[in-house]
Design an enzyme around this catalytic site. Sequence first.
Site, short mmCIF file in Angstrom:
data_model
loop_
_atom_site.label_atom_id
_atom_site.label_comp_id
_atom_site.label_asym_id
_atom_site.label_seq_id
_atom_site.Cartn_x
_atom_site.Cartn_y
_atom_site.Cartn_z
N ASP A 1 -7.60 11.49 10.11
CA ASP A 1 -7.52 10.89 8.78
C ASP A 1 -8.22 9.54 8.75
OD1 ASP A 1 -6.96 10.80 6.11
OD2 ASP A 1 -4.86 10.23 6.33
N PHE B 1 2.52 9.11 3.61
CA PHE B 1 3.91 9.54 3.73
C PHE B 1 4.91 8.56 3.12
CE2 PHE B 1 1.93 11.78 7.37
CZ PHE B 1 2.08 13.05 6.85
N GLY C 1 0.82 -1.20 0.00
CA GLY C 1 0.00 0.00 0.00
C GLY C 1 0.85 1.24 0.00
#
Length: 819
Positions: free
Chosen positions: A627, A513, A509
């Site tokens: 998030d 960052f 994935g």
Amino acid sequence: MSIKYFSNSMIFNILISFLVLKSGNGIGIISQNQTMADGGTLVSSGQTFVLGFFNPKDSTNRYLGIWYKRTPETVVWVANREIPLTDSNGILTISNDGNLVILNATKGVIWSSKSNSPGAAKTNYLVAELLDSGNLVLRRKDQDSNTESYIWQSFDFPTDTLLPGMKLGSSSRTGKNWYLTSWKNGSDPSLGEFTYELDNTFTGLPQFVLRKGLQEKFRSGPWNGQRFSGSSVKNNTITTPSFVYDNQEVYYTFELRNSLVLSRVIMNESGLIQRSLLNEGSSDWSIMYTLPYDKCDEYGKCGPNGICIINKDPICDCLEGFVPKSQEDWNVLNWSSGCTRRIPLDCKQTQSFGRLGNVKLPDLLEHRLNQSMTIWDCERECLMDCSCTAYTNSNINNGGSGCLMWFGDLIDIQGSVFRDGEQDIYVKMPESEFALLRNRKKKKALRNILTPIVSGWVLVICFVTWCIIKKRKKKRGLKTGNEGIELPLFQLEAVTNATKNFSFTNIIGEGGFGPVYRGQLSSGVEIAVKRLSRDSGQGLGEFKNEVILISRLQHRNLVRLLGYCLDGDERMLIYEYMLNRSLNYFIFDQSRKKLLPWKNRFEIALGISRGLLYLHQDSRLRIIHRDLKAGNILLDSELNPKISDFGIAKSFEGDQMQGKTKRVIGTYGYMSPEYAFRGTYSVKSDVFSLGVLLLELVSGRRNRILDHSDQHESLLGHAWLLWNEDKALELMDECLKESFVESQMLRCIQVALLCVQKLPEDRPTMASVVSMLSNESVSLPQPKHPGFFMECSTLVSDKSNEERFHTFSAVTITMPEGR
Ligand SMILES: *[C@@H]1O[C@H](CO)[C@@H](O)[C@H](O)[C@H]1NC(C)=O
Ligand SMILES: *[C@@H]1O[C@H](CO)[C@@H](O)[C@H](O)[C@H]1NC(C)=O
Ligand SMILES: *[C@@H]1O[C@H](CO)[C@@H](O)[C@H](O)[C@H]1NC(C)=O
Ligand SMILES: *[C@@H]1O[C@H](CO)[C@@H](O)[C@H](O)[C@H]1NC(C)=O
Ligand SMILES: *[C@@H]1O[C@H](CO)[C@@H](O)[C@H](O)[C@H]1NC(C)=O
Ligand SMILES: *[C@@H]1O[C@H](CO)[C@@H](O)[C@H](O)[C@H]1NC(C)=O
Ligand SMILES: *[C@@H]1O[C@H](CO)[C@@H](O)[C@H](O)[C@H]1NC(C)=O
């Protein structure tokens, strides 16, 4: 063109019917009741090819063949390969039962096209024509030269030569199989020992194989979606090659780019494939290439589990983890016995895979192919099957797909054939082999450093090294807040090994960052490694933030941090690995969404809510995640949800429930309006994100905000509309029809709508959300208008990144400062 010849031949028929054709008359057609005797020829319309009787050099036998007009000694096709005429009395004609036949002196049929055509008895029904491609065809007289309508054509029965437009391969529709067979020798065109054929045409991955009798001599390597692994199907200035691969036909063919140049491929009598060409005005064929090309092309040169690299000396080596089966043979450069495992595979032991980069794939002896599996399924399948020895993607297009697995020995591997993007394969190895390899590498490295140093220096250097290591260790121990929580610090080397040197195929994935890798520690524990890219924008501060925050969190619905790694520029977080990846991997995928019935979804909704409640209220630090999204909800083997990715989480003290930032980071579609526009965040911004997430769980749709002109296009708008029309259940994903519980579903939608209300103060706290979801008796208020994005066009988004990987996939975006 064919029409012209049609009329020509009519005139011709009337004039010289029953006459025997004599050479040089330039007409490429024979009608029924016409014959062509030995000595006569047919010339193709463009004067390229000639059909006639010939005898090979050093032989008195006569054969019917096709050759180039410019080089009559270059025969490209022979009809009666096996039964020659022994005199010059042969005749070519069309028989009444519709066959093209060769008759001998006594009118005995010595060769027939075996193409019986039902209507042939009719007068002048069929014609044989030599086309300018070199194709001799039998067709109905009243029809055009349309390939499909040919009753018979010589291109369907190749001998030793492939001409432009001919096919090598097979058709499942007609059952035809096109392949080349060499002549016995230069004076005998009968079937020789060598064949060149496309294998596995409809049962696996096609590959060309050159055989002597039944023995393989050379192979092209399997088709990988772009080319044959180990060879190339590339355009050049002479020909345009193509490979057709569909359900009906699989074949290779080529066309000429320049009509002035002639080119052909021939399987010569000594078992070599040659492509040669003839330039205009020249009468000498020049050879463009020959296959097999070098020693490494010889089939199985290095034996089982060996690898051949042509620019190495010696050319053969064993695969990593393997040793020569017979060292004596190996010493005298006889590699045919190959290699065997240093440590035998034992299915009870932990196993892993070593990457073998840039190779021509091993021969497809015992293998299995599944075009719909991913590389991950492939690896898992191979691990579970004791006899599987290696795997790779079967198709290299679009980043790779499909699964090709080998069982038993790996034969005929070549290294670095074409440096530009050969394929990698993954070879199964016992975990203990990896440890051995690592030690060897370490020793080797150490030896390389130490050799040039006089022994007296050794002590000095050791001392200095020891000091440096000590100092670095000190620096590395990360102080995690006042309580000094010590989380395991992983050595870079351990992480590197676990992720196979951060191999591309280990990427599971892409987080906000940097990439996330899957790995396995030498202890066998599976881990997910979040490697922060240097230019990620997540500074050391954010890194420490995440480590500190998450190391203090303990909840069954939060992902567990196992440790971290800090080495020079490298910053990595090591998490437990989640077998079932993330929520978005399931709910947005047409086939996988069925794997999550309502019961699981509802439990996932509850789990996420509990995890969030813990973050907001119950943990020692009170945390706003900022998030929350489907990509950040990981699922373990029992589909328990775990909230992950705390890179931008903020902790807040006591009653300070709200913060403000100039740097808005979050994800498109999940951001609350007050956060997106004013940069203010609070626990209620997380509640908003949760609301979006719940609606996505119910509907299986993403909350995309692509077209800002119509709010109702967004999931929130759509849900709000349906709710007001009392048709909330229409929001439900089709695939839940069988499994859903109406009361739970409606409750879930209503809670979600409460969570996404425009004003933060209207939204419920997480404590209420958990109680409203889990308790049927709690009555719910009516939701108010949801908060929409109204002016999203200034948001920066990177859609190309979206769904690039299955996990951690939704994009985290950053809004420019000072809006
Ligand atoms: C062709 O030959 C057949 C049989 O020999 C005969 O019946 C037929 O009339 C001939 N056709 C022509 C056009 O001469
Ligand atoms: C012509 O061919 C027939 C059938 O193959 C055969 O029986 C006959 O002997 C041959 N005649 C000559 C002269 O070769
Ligand atoms: C070609 O093969 C035939 C039969 O296989 C043999 O009789 C002949 O001598 C061979 N010719 C040459 C030149 O090798
Ligand atoms: C080769 O050339 C043909 C015609 O010019 C073109 O259609 C085809 O895409 C080319 N293939 C490759 C792989 O470049
Ligand atoms: C077959 O091709 C090879 C390579 O071009 C050549 O050296 C050899 O002489 C050919 N064999 C015959 C019998 O023509
Ligand atoms: C190589 O060794 C094998 C047995 O391992 C033997 O059968 C073969 O003849 C040898 N080849 C050569 C060229 O010596
Ligand atoms: C290929 O893999 C898919 C997905 O894992 C599976 O559903 C399918 O049954 C497999 N097909 C074959 C022929 O094994």
